[in-house]
Design a protein around this motif. Structure first.
Motif, short mmCIF file in Angstrom:
data_model
loop_
_atom_site.label_atom_id
_atom_site.label_comp_id
_atom_site.label_asym_id
_atom_site.label_seq_id
_atom_site.Cartn_x
_atom_site.Cartn_y
_atom_site.Cartn_z
N ALA A 62 59.02 38.23 16.96
CA ALA A 62 58.71 36.85 17.34
C ALA A 62 57.34 36.44 16.83
CB ALA A 62 58.79 36.70 18.85
N HIS A 63 56.39 37.38 16.85
CA HIS A 63 55.04 37.10 16.32
C HIS A 63 55.14 36.76 14.83
CE1 HIS A 63 50.51 38.30 16.34
NE2 HIS A 63 50.75 37.48 15.34
N VAL A 64 55.90 37.54 14.08
CA VAL A 64 56.05 37.29 12.65
C VAL A 64 56.73 35.94 12.41
CG1 VAL A 64 57.03 38.12 10.48
CG2 VAL A 64 56.16 39.76 12.14
N ALA A 105 54.01 37.54 26.89
CA ALA A 105 53.80 37.88 28.29
C ALA A 105 52.65 38.86 28.49
CB ALA A 105 55.09 38.46 28.88
N ALA A 106 52.45 39.73 27.52
CA ALA A 106 51.38 40.72 27.64
C ALA A 106 49.99 40.07 27.66
CB ALA A 106 51.47 41.73 26.49
N ASN A 107 49.90 38.85 27.14
CA ASN A 107 48.61 38.14 27.09
C ASN A 107 48.65 36.87 27.95
OD1 ASN A 107 46.94 39.63 24.88
ND2 ASN A 107 49.03 39.50 24.08
N ILE A 123 53.63 27.50 23.54
CA ILE A 123 54.98 28.00 23.26
C ILE A 123 55.04 29.48 23.63
CG2 ILE A 123 56.74 28.35 21.47
CD1 ILE A 123 55.17 26.14 19.86
N ALA A 124 56.01 29.83 24.47
CA ALA A 124 56.17 31.21 24.93
C ALA A 124 57.01 32.01 23.93
CB ALA A 124 56.85 31.23 26.29
N LEU A 125 56.50 33.17 23.55
CA LEU A 125 57.22 34.02 22.59
C LEU A 125 58.27 34.90 23.27
CD1 LEU A 125 54.32 35.19 20.24
CD2 LEU A 125 56.16 33.62 19.68
N ASP A 126 58.14 35.06 24.59
CA ASP A 126 59.11 35.90 25.31
C ASP A 126 59.14 35.50 26.77
OD1 ASP A 126 56.68 36.92 26.21
OD2 ASP A 126 56.84 38.80 25.11
N ALA A 127 60.00 36.14 27.53
CA ALA A 127 60.12 35.83 28.96
C ALA A 127 58.84 36.22 29.68
CB ALA A 127 61.30 36.59 29.56
N GLY A 128 58.37 35.36 30.56
CA GLY A 128 57.17 35.65 31.32
C GLY A 128 55.90 35.16 30.68
N ALA A 129 55.97 34.67 29.45
CA ALA A 129 54.78 34.17 28.76
C ALA A 129 54.48 32.74 29.19
CB ALA A 129 54.98 34.24 27.25
N VAL A 130 53.24 32.32 28.95
CA VAL A 130 52.83 30.95 29.25
C VAL A 130 53.36 30.03 28.16
CG1 VAL A 130 50.85 29.39 29.39
CG2 VAL A 130 50.77 31.63 30.51
N TRP A 135 60.94 30.27 24.07
CA TRP A 135 61.36 30.80 22.77
C TRP A 135 62.80 30.40 22.46
CZ3 TRP A 135 58.88 31.80 18.73
CH2 TRP A 135 59.38 32.62 17.70
N ALA A 136 63.65 30.43 23.47
CA ALA A 136 65.05 30.02 23.27
C ALA A 136 65.12 28.56 22.83
CB ALA A 136 65.84 30.22 24.56
N GLU A 137 64.26 27.73 23.40
CA GLU A 137 64.25 26.31 23.05
C GLU A 137 63.82 26.10 21.60
OE1 GLU A 137 61.42 22.42 24.00
OE2 GLU A 137 61.49 24.09 25.43
N VAL A 138 62.72 26.73 21.18
CA VAL A 138 62.20 26.44 19.84
C VAL A 138 63.03 27.10 18.75
CG1 VAL A 138 59.85 26.00 20.65
CG2 VAL A 138 60.48 28.32 19.94
N THR A 139 63.66 28.26 19.04
CA THR A 139 64.46 28.92 18.00
C THR A 139 65.83 28.27 17.83
OG1 THR A 139 65.16 30.59 19.63
CG2 THR A 139 63.32 31.16 18.18
N SER A 140 66.22 27.39 18.77
CA SER A 140 67.49 26.69 18.62
C SER A 140 67.28 25.22 18.21
CB SER A 140 68.27 26.74 19.94
OG SER A 140 67.53 26.15 20.99
#
Length: 509
Positions: A62-64, A105-107, A123-130, A135-140
């Motif tokens: 997701a970072h890439v 989420a780690a940060n 924009i959250a890269l994974d579950a639990g992120a701010v 991520w589901a919204e932006v990748t779709s």
């Protein structure tokens, strides 16, 4: 420009596997679709070409994707070092005028603090992120075509570590990113069939540059949540990786695992760089993994990564000039590299001088810092601040940072030379040499030496060992033995500024 090269790579390799992340795999077609969709989401959120967008995250597919989506949209990437203090992050985001931020989420804590302080699209890269956007919204989201960017257009602002002052924003254009990615593909022999295990952080060019090269070649990339030497070896063995990129401190940790040689049986190329490597560690790697092709790279953020390469054929222990293995290699085909004196005049072969570089990979300058830009790029050459010595065949040995070079009693001492000698003493686990204030000598050579709990290494033994190998004025006059790891930057460089500060604090009064 970079986005067009990326689009081509996606088309060429759409049926293959782009990423492996734990139990998850991402195909090239899915990878390309997500980049274009995330870029579309950025555009709908009001992010325009030229706007700055930050990424605050550990290594992951997701970072890439976020990194490439920013470039795809025509915006400017601002990677954030996850180890920075909140006030340092705030300064970078404010100075760069960043308008949006991806985070994981780690940060979460740091990301929340930044979003509370600044008007950012999150924009959250994974579950639990701010993130106001998941991520589901932006990748779709509806995908967009890659922005048409000029070769000289600003692509990214990488902030330096700031160990000698406030961090500076290194401006890199699309041409330099593309050039270096293709340069690394060639120099590291990365192919579509390659399976690359990445370890250095993506917020640094040691990680991002390798990832970009693998993307250009269509290779499969493996990401781990965090660096763990046992986990790296397990991943290499499980996925039959062919390439692995490690900074020297990571490489040393991997080599300490008894199964390293067997686990790395499929590895064709080990890439190391970003900081100096001891002769002892290099010989250890060669002994444990004699089948592996080693490649050292030397460069800086200011030249978009490497400009010197030491290829596998120059890692031979026998039959090569003594300096060859100790060198960082020779310039790549498009980098003009020379050594100069304090007046910017070229020095003779065998004479120490500052390494300066010019070519398509050199930065545009420092963001909003004309004075520092003019100083670093004076005369049309990037002044690296590193001291090197060149042999008659063009191999350059990096001996020190100018700021780390010790002047003791009027004599110049290169820390790396002393560190290499100390590293050969049995019982020494790590070491770092610094200059500390001295009433008689101006500066004296001080060594911080790492030892284990049952060591018989003494300060006197370290000094005596050095006296048998190097001139007396180069030998440490004081030695500190420690079992505490040295303070490191995000890419494994020893923070000598912190070591000096710690020494001064201890000796106060």
């Amino acid at each position: 420009m970079f986005a067009q090269a990326l689009a081509r790579s996606v088309r060429m390799h759409r049926t293959g596997t782009a990423f492996i992340y734990g139990s998850e795999t991402i195909s090239w077609s899915e990878f390309g679709q997500q980049i274009a969709s995330v870029a579309g989401a950025l555009r709908e959120a009001g992010i325009q070409p030229g706007d700055r967008v930050a990424v605050l995250a550990g290594n992951s597919p997701a970072h890439v994707i976020a990194m490439y989506a920013i470039l795809w949209s025509g915006a400017v990437l601002v990677p954030l070092n996850i180890r920075l203090a909140p006030h340092e992050m705030e300064r970078i985001l404010t100075e760069s005028g960043t308008r949006a931020m991806f985070s994981d989420a780690a940060n979460k804590a740091a990301a929340k603090e930044m979003s509370d302080l600044l008007p950012l699209v999150t924009i959250a890269l994974d579950a639990g992120a701010v993130g106001a956007h998941s991520w589901a919204e932006v990748t779709s989201h509806e995908p967009i075509e890659a922005a048409r960017t000029d070769i000289s257009s600003l692509a990214a602002i990488y902030y330096t570590g700031g160990t000698t002052g406030a961090p500076k924003g290194v401006m890199l254009n699309h041409g330099s990113l593309t050039f270096q990615a293709l340069n690394l593909v060639r120099e590291l022999d990365i192919r579509r069939e390659s399976i690359a295990q990445a370890a250095p952080p993506l917020f640094h060019l040691a990680g991002a540059g390798f990832a970009q090269a693998c993307t250009m070649a269509g290779a499969t990339q493996i990401f781990l949540t965090e660096f763990d030497p046992v986990g790296v070896l397990e991943s290499i063995r499980k996925h039959r990786a062919t390439h692995v990129s490690l900074v020297p401190t990571m490489l040393g940790a991997v080599m300490d695992i008894p199964s390293a040689g067997a686990d790395m049986a499929t590895i064709q190329r080990v890439i190391y760089g970003a900081s100096s490597i001891s002769d002892t560690l290099l010989r250890k790697v060669i002994a444990i993994c004699p089948h592996v092709g080693l490649t050292q790279i030397y460069g800086q953020t200011e030249c978009t990564g490497p400009c010197l390469f030491l290829p596998p054929e120059d890692h031979a222990l026998e039959g090569k000039p003594p300096m060859r293995l100790a060198s960082a290699g020779r310039p790549d085909s498009c980098s003009d590299v020379r050594l100069v004196d304090a007046n910017d005049n070229p020095v003779d072969v065998g004479t120490a001088g500052e390494i300066v570089i010019r070519g398509p990979s050199v930065m545009m300058g420092y963001w909003q810092n004309e004075s520092a830009t003019n100083d670093a790029l004076r005369g049309g050459w990037l002044h690296t601040g590193d001291v090197g010595i060149e042999d008659e065949e063009g191999y350059i040995r990096v001996v020190d940072r100018i700021k780390d070079m010790i002047v003791t009693g009027g004599e110049n001492v290169f820390c790396a030379e002393v560190e290499n000698v100390i590293a050969t003493l049995p019982g020494v686990k790590f070491c770092s040499v610094i200059g500390v204030p001295d009433e008689k000598w101006g500066e004296r050579v001080h060594a911080v030496v790492g030892v284990g709990p049952d060591t018989d290494v003494t300060a006197e033994a370290v000094i005596a060992h050095c006296k048998t190998e190097i001139a007396g004025y180069k030998c440490p006059k004081t030695v500190e033995l420690t079992a505490t790891p040295l303070p490191l930057s995000a890419v494994g460089k020893v923070r000598k500024d912190l070591l000096r500060a710690q020494y001064i604090e201890k000796t106060k009064g």
